[in-house]
Scaffold this motif. Structure first.
Motif, mmCIF file in Angstrom:
data_model
loop_
_atom_site.group_PDB
_atom_site.id
_atom_site.type_symbol
_atom_site.label_atom_id
_atom_site.label_comp_id
_atom_site.label_asym_id
_atom_site.label_seq_id
_atom_site.Cartn_x
_atom_site.Cartn_y
_atom_site.Cartn_z
ATOM 1 N N GLY A 17 44.655 94.846 138.310
ATOM 2 C CA GLY A 17 43.691 93.990 137.619
ATOM 3 C C GLY A 17 42.259 94.288 138.005
ATOM 4 O O GLY A 17 41.395 94.489 137.150
ATOM 5 N N HIS A 18 41.987 94.345 139.316
ATOM 6 C CA HIS A 18 40.639 94.672 139.779
ATOM 7 C C HIS A 18 40.245 96.091 139.396
ATOM 8 O O HIS A 18 39.097 96.351 139.023
ATOM 9 C CB HIS A 18 40.564 94.519 141.298
ATOM 10 C CG HIS A 18 40.493 93.094 141.761
ATOM 11 N ND1 HIS A 18 39.551 92.208 141.303
ATOM 12 C CD2 HIS A 18 41.245 92.406 142.658
ATOM 13 C CE1 HIS A 18 39.720 91.029 141.887
ATOM 14 N NE2 HIS A 18 40.742 91.125 142.708
ATOM 15 N N ARG A 19 41.182 97.023 139.500
ATOM 16 C CA ARG A 19 40.853 98.425 139.217
ATOM 17 C C ARG A 19 40.583 98.658 137.734
ATOM 18 O O ARG A 19 39.849 99.589 137.367
ATOM 19 C CB ARG A 19 42.002 99.332 139.688
ATOM 20 C CG ARG A 19 42.244 99.334 141.178
ATOM 21 C CD ARG A 19 43.179 100.470 141.557
ATOM 22 N NE ARG A 19 43.690 100.358 142.912
ATOM 23 C CZ ARG A 19 43.009 100.697 144.007
ATOM 24 N NH1 ARG A 19 41.783 101.158 143.893
ATOM 25 N NH2 ARG A 19 43.561 100.582 145.201
ATOM 26 N N THR A 20 41.169 97.848 136.878
ATOM 27 C CA THR A 20 41.012 98.036 135.442
ATOM 28 C C THR A 20 39.691 97.485 134.926
ATOM 29 O O THR A 20 39.163 97.948 133.908
ATOM 30 C CB THR A 20 42.183 97.375 134.693
ATOM 31 O OG1 THR A 20 43.417 97.948 135.150
ATOM 32 C CG2 THR A 20 42.083 97.583 133.189
ATOM 33 N N ARG A 21 39.115 96.517 135.617
ATOM 34 C CA ARG A 21 37.917 95.863 135.116
ATOM 35 C C ARG A 21 36.772 96.833 134.820
ATOM 36 O O ARG A 21 36.144 96.751 133.747
ATOM 37 C CB ARG A 21 37.465 94.778 136.097
ATOM 38 C CG ARG A 21 36.278 93.973 135.583
ATOM 39 C CD ARG A 21 35.852 92.916 136.575
ATOM 40 N NE ARG A 21 34.653 92.229 136.140
ATOM 41 C CZ ARG A 21 33.968 91.382 136.885
ATOM 42 N NH1 ARG A 21 34.363 91.114 138.119
ATOM 43 N NH2 ARG A 21 32.876 90.808 136.415
ATOM 44 N N PRO A 22 36.449 97.792 135.710
ATOM 45 C CA PRO A 22 35.371 98.731 135.360
ATOM 46 C C PRO A 22 35.682 99.542 134.108
ATOM 47 O O PRO A 22 34.769 99.851 133.325
ATOM 48 C CB PRO A 22 35.267 99.628 136.603
ATOM 49 C CG PRO A 22 35.812 98.796 137.714
ATOM 50 C CD PRO A 22 36.913 97.995 137.097
ATOM 51 N N PHE A 23 36.949 99.902 133.904
ATOM 52 C CA PHE A 23 37.285 100.669 132.706
ATOM 53 C C PHE A 23 37.055 99.835 131.451
ATOM 54 O O PHE A 23 36.565 100.349 130.438
ATOM 55 C CB PHE A 23 38.731 101.147 132.756
ATOM 56 C CG PHE A 23 39.115 101.981 131.565
ATOM 57 C CD1 PHE A 23 38.683 103.288 131.445
ATOM 58 C CD2 PHE A 23 39.890 101.448 130.538
ATOM 59 C CE1 PHE A 23 39.018 104.060 130.341
ATOM 60 C CE2 PHE A 23 40.221 102.206 129.429
ATOM 61 C CZ PHE A 23 39.789 103.515 129.326
ATOM 62 N N LEU A 24 37.389 98.553 131.508
ATOM 63 C CA LEU A 24 37.151 97.692 130.354
ATOM 64 C C LEU A 24 35.663 97.586 130.055
ATOM 65 O O LEU A 24 35.253 97.574 128.883
ATOM 66 C CB LEU A 24 37.750 96.313 130.603
ATOM 67 C CG LEU A 24 39.281 96.257 130.682
ATOM 68 C CD1 LEU A 24 39.741 94.863 131.096
ATOM 69 C CD2 LEU A 24 39.916 96.659 129.363
ATOM 70 N N ASP A 25 34.841 97.528 131.106
ATOM 71 C CA ASP A 25 33.393 97.488 130.900
ATOM 72 C C ASP A 25 32.889 98.802 130.300
ATOM 73 O O ASP A 25 31.988 98.813 129.446
ATOM 74 C CB ASP A 25 32.680 97.200 132.215
ATOM 75 C CG ASP A 25 32.874 95.757 132.668
ATOM 76 O OD1 ASP A 25 33.314 94.931 131.857
ATOM 77 O OD2 ASP A 25 32.588 95.458 133.841
ATOM 78 N N LEU A 26 33.452 99.917 130.751
ATOM 79 C CA LEU A 26 33.101 101.217 130.175
ATOM 80 C C LEU A 26 33.524 101.276 128.710
ATOM 81 O O LEU A 26 32.752 101.700 127.836
ATOM 82 C CB LEU A 26 33.787 102.333 130.965
ATOM 83 C CG LEU A 26 33.560 103.757 130.473
ATOM 84 C CD1 LEU A 26 32.126 104.194 130.722
ATOM 85 C CD2 LEU A 26 34.533 104.737 131.150
ATOM 86 N N LEU A 27 34.745 100.852 128.435
ATOM 87 C CA LEU A 27 35.281 100.898 127.082
ATOM 88 C C LEU A 27 34.424 100.097 126.117
ATOM 89 O O LEU A 27 34.207 100.492 124.967
ATOM 90 C CB LEU A 27 36.720 100.359 127.097
ATOM 91 C CG LEU A 27 37.587 100.554 125.860
ATOM 92 C CD1 LEU A 27 37.761 102.026 125.536
ATOM 93 C CD2 LEU A 27 38.949 99.889 126.065
ATOM 94 N N GLY A 28 33.894 98.984 126.605
ATOM 95 C CA GLY A 28 33.071 98.138 125.753
ATOM 96 C C GLY A 28 31.742 98.751 125.364
ATOM 97 O O GLY A 28 31.109 98.288 124.405
ATOM 98 N N ARG A 29 31.313 99.788 126.071
ATOM 99 C CA ARG A 29 30.021 100.432 125.766
ATOM 100 C C ARG A 29 30.182 101.737 124.981
ATOM 101 O O ARG A 29 29.180 102.380 124.650
ATOM 102 C CB ARG A 29 29.272 100.722 127.077
ATOM 103 C CG ARG A 29 28.932 99.487 127.893
ATOM 104 C CD ARG A 29 27.739 98.719 127.345
ATOM 105 N NE ARG A 29 26.488 99.355 127.736
ATOM 106 C CZ ARG A 29 25.834 99.091 128.873
ATOM 107 N NH1 ARG A 29 26.334 98.213 129.741
ATOM 108 N NH2 ARG A 29 24.693 99.675 129.136
ATOM 109 N N ILE A 30 31.398 102.136 124.691
ATOM 110 C CA ILE A 30 31.617 103.361 123.923
ATOM 111 C C ILE A 30 31.394 103.063 122.444
ATOM 112 O O ILE A 30 31.992 102.139 121.892
ATOM 113 C CB ILE A 30 33.032 103.919 124.148
ATOM 114 C CG1 ILE A 30 33.214 104.311 125.621
ATOM 115 C CG2 ILE A 30 33.290 105.131 123.250
ATOM 116 C CD1 ILE A 30 34.623 104.747 125.979
#
Length: 282
Positions: A17-30
């Motif tokens: 859960g914690h490790r995925t959060r940065p990827f979700l933030d990255l995904l939201g800016r693509i």
């Protein structure tokens, strides 16, 4: 010392859960991709082609299919254990009509063999010294308007990493682990990423975030690093159970002092560096 750490998918996913959060933030800016269908994040008529460099256990690769349901997505990794886990959990057709597949590849040597709409990497490029040298080939492998997006750790000077390096460099453990007990990591300043990507003709968005992770349980920071930063040392110690227990106990005690438990858990600052670079359309 082995050049490649042996990865443990189960340990890595303990903090998914914690490790995925940065990827979700990255995904939201693509941004929208050159290929894709309306409503699926793309602007063209054909399915997007996506590569995920350092896909690990495939749990974040699968999130790409949620954003681009028709995409053909290939996860790339050099850990057979991670690829096996990814294939069992995620490989095959996706509900939106796309496809998820996983292949063995070394991020230090991989180059696109067909045009891609998105090349993405989540918490992997720090293991590839000199990875910025691959950016020209990766960007050249994008369609005009395609995107290179990645996030990497920015906490190599934090206590968790500094204490680990100092312990490995102590006389006791240098005799066991050698002069270079930790695999080199490539720490690049965010401004350097911005300059490099802009010089390559991209419109670049680079930023950093420090998450204050509130971890729970006994020795949660140790449990966290067992899935990532500690892997090279655990790999080097191999089957020596006594040495592994001794090293882990010493490192645990150092982490307890650096990251004391509070009334609600243990606060673990988690700095990340992000970049989203869009290739200028021809």
């Amino acid at each position: 010392m082995p050049a490649t750490p042996i990865w443990d998918p189960n340990q890595y996913l303990r903090h998914a859960g914690h490790r995925t959060r940065p990827f979700l933030d990255l995904l939201g800016r693509i941004p929208d991709l050159p290929a894709g269908n309306g409503g699926a994040g793309g602007v063209g008529g054909e399915p997007p082609r996506i590569a995920d460099i350092g896909c690990g256990a495939g749990n974040v690769t699968a999130l790409l299919a949620d954003r681009w349901p028709t995409a053909r997505i290939t996860g790339l990794d050099n850990s057979q254990a991670m690829l096996d886990r990814a294939r069992v959990g995620y490989e095959g057709p996706t509900p939106g009509g796309g496809l998820l597949e996983f292949k063995a590849a070394d991020a230090a040597r991989w180059t696109p063999d067909e045009p891609y709409d998105l090349i993405v990497s989540n918490a992997a490029l720090q293991w590839v010294p000199g990875h910025s040298a691959s950016f020209p080939a990766w960007i050249q492998g994008l369609r005009p308007g395609g995107v290179l997006a990645f996030q990497v750790p920015g906490n190599f000077t934090g206590p968790s990493h500094r204490l680990l390096a100092d312990l490995c460099d102590s006389p006791r453990w240098r005799r066991v682990l050698g002069d270079r007990p930790l695999r080199d990591t490539d720490m690049v300043d965010p401004a350097d990423y911005l300059a490099t990507l802009t010089d390559l003709g991209c419109t670049a968005d680079v930023w950093e975030t420090t998450y204050l992770q509130l971890l729970t349980g006994d020795d949660p920071v140790l449990d966290w690093v067992k899935g990532t930063a500690l892997r090279p040392v655990l790999t080097a110690l191999g089957d020596d159970a006594a040495a592994t227990a001794e090293f882990t106990a010493q490192y645990r005690d150092l982490l307890r002092t650096a990251y004391p438990r509070g009334p609600h858990g243990t606060v673990f600052p988690f700095r990340r560096i992000f970049a989203v670079a869009t290739r200028t359309a021809a």
